[in-house]
Scaffold this active site. Structure first.
Site, PDB file in Angstrom:
ATOM      1  N   LYS A 215     -25.546   4.252 103.478  1.00  0.00           N
ATOM      2  CA  LYS A 215     -25.641   5.358 104.443  1.00  0.00           C
ATOM      3  C   LYS A 215     -24.554   6.595 104.157  1.00  0.00           C
ATOM      4  O   LYS A 215     -24.865   7.618 104.711  1.00  0.00           O
ATOM      5  CB  LYS A 215     -25.598   4.842 105.701  1.00  0.00           C
TER       6      LYS A 215
ATOM      7  N   SER B  61     -25.415  -1.375 104.414  1.00  0.00           N
ATOM      8  CA  SER B  61     -25.383   0.092 105.173  1.00  0.00           C
ATOM      9  C   SER B  61     -24.424   1.040 104.481  1.00  0.00           C
ATOM     10  O   SER B  61     -24.216   2.171 104.616  1.00  0.00           O
ATOM     11  CB  SER B  61     -25.110  -0.046 106.649  1.00  0.00           C
TER      12      SER B  61
ATOM     13  N   SER C 243     -24.073   3.333 112.736  1.00  0.00           N
ATOM     14  CA  SER C 243     -25.196   3.044 111.721  1.00  0.00           C
ATOM     15  C   SER C 243     -26.482   2.865 112.020  1.00  0.00           C
ATOM     16  O   SER C 243     -27.304   1.738 111.288  1.00  0.00           O
ATOM     17  CB  SER C 243     -24.418   1.732 111.057  1.00  0.00           C
TER      18      SER C 243
END
Length: 385
Positions: A66, A63, A123
């Protein structure tokens, strides 16, 4: 016309710096213990590397990708492509994302700012896809933008396959690239506002709520930590790109592939501690502060305007060391009206031990309107007499 140099002794001789695109490494005498596959630690202002371990090895980052999703979304707002208050309609595909999410409903509309907030805090994969579809028309088109932006930033060991970081091949990045991308994201003040959230309810249009909890535990556990992005998949291990600020120094630290969240957080904390214990940042030209000398204006009742740096020029050094730096100003003798506050007037370049280390624009702090016809006539008459 270039002005004279301003010189002061404040930097250790032999230390190599990198500011405004110029990057180098300061060698660490002591070893930072990082328990992970890869790591990279740098000063934010100068991008000077303090510690690196397998920093360009291509690895999955989960993640942490991101960071780029948020960067492109903030830049879309900045460029007028998107507004924080805009209602973003959620597609069926966006609402069907697995992993971490805020459980968006298909067909309902959410404020763009709320979606961005959920990405930064917890997230949320579904919010990532909803934003990507709004900004670029589709996630695939958004991913193309992600890869293009990575190239622009010099993140040459990065390839995105989606906007969430969920496993999909081919997809990779490296610790150094993650630090570069996070540094770009940190230029957006509202990002820090999102990162301060610890626990918060995400409100849905139908009245229900989803609780968000910050995935970056260092926000509370480490003094000065005010941003960052975690990541975890079985393939990537535990990852974190984080930032902390104390005094005039902000540090960016990245770890990829730690064996647990506890190990990941301790390694990042150790990196922060090392930097704050051993190094310091000395701003030599501060953005927003008035320069000592103003610049004259032709064709206006306002005879001169004050100048300031658009960005900081900073010297990064080991504590207790001294040396030389100089600032060279590249300015015209006079500028012509009209002048608006924020207009580019010239440049300031920082040199450390004779080598260029950084450069910033110099901008006007006030406006200077052009003469009216009558004012121009009177001024001409005075000069004639």
């Amino acid at each position: 016309m270039k002005s004279a140099l301003i010189v002061a002794a404040i930097l250790a001789a032999g230390t190599s710096l990198g500011i405004g695109g110029y990057r180098a490494t300061v060698s660490a005498e002591e070893t930072i213990a990082v328990n992970g596959k890869s790591a990279y630690v740098c000063d934010y202002e100068t991008q000077t590397c303090v510690y690196a371990k397998n920093e360009t090895v291509r690895l999955p980052i989960a993640s942490m990708c991101k960071i780029m999703t948020l960067l492109l979304t903030f830049e879309a707002v900045e460029n007028g492509e998107l507004s924080y208050d805009e209602a973003v309609c959620v597609s069926e595909r966006a609402s069907s994302m697995g992993g971490s999410q805020v459980f968006l409903d298909t067909g309902l509309s959410y404020r763009a700012e709320d979606l961005m907030r959920s990405v930064a805090v917890c997230s949320a994969n579904d919010s990532c896809v909803a934003l990507s579809e709004r900004v670029a028309g589709s996630e695939d088109a958004f991913v193309e933008r992600m890869n293009d932006r990575a190239r622009e930033l010099g993140a040459d060991n990065t390839l995105f396959a989606n906007c969430t970081g969920l496993p999909k091949d081919p997809q990779y990045s490296c610790a150094k690239d993650a630090a570069v991308m996070l540094s770009a994201l940190l230029k957006h003040d509202k990002y820090y506002e999102f990162c301060k959230v610890w626990n918060e309810d995400f409100a849905h249009p139908d009245g229900r709520t989803t609780q968000m909890t910050n995935t970056n535990k260092l926000i509370r556990a480490y003094e000065g930590c005010d941003g960052g992005k975690t990541g975890f998949t079985n393939e990537a291990g535990f990852c974190l790109a984080a930032t902390a600020k104390r005094g005039d120094m902000r540090v960016v630290s990245v770890i990829i592939g730690a064996e647990s969240a506890k190990v990941r957080n301790k390694s990042i904390s150790d990196c922060f501690n090392y930097c704050f214990d051993h190094y310091e940042n000395k701003p030599v030209l501060k953005a927003g502060e008035k320069l000592e000398n103003a610049i004259s204006v032709h064709g206006s009742k306002t005879k001169e305007v004050s100048l300031t740096a658009k960005e900081n020029l900073t010297v990064f050094q080991k504590k207790g060391e001294n040396g030389e730096f100089s600032i060279e100003y590249d300015l015209p003798k006079q500028i012509k009206a009209p002048v608006a506050a924020g207009d580019l007037v010239g440049y300031a370049t920082l040199y450390v031990n004779g080598m260029q280390s950084g450069k910033t624009e110099l901008i006007a702090m006030e406006e200077a309107k052009s003469y009216t016809w009558w004012e121009a006539y009177r001024d001409g008459a005075r000069k004639w007499n």
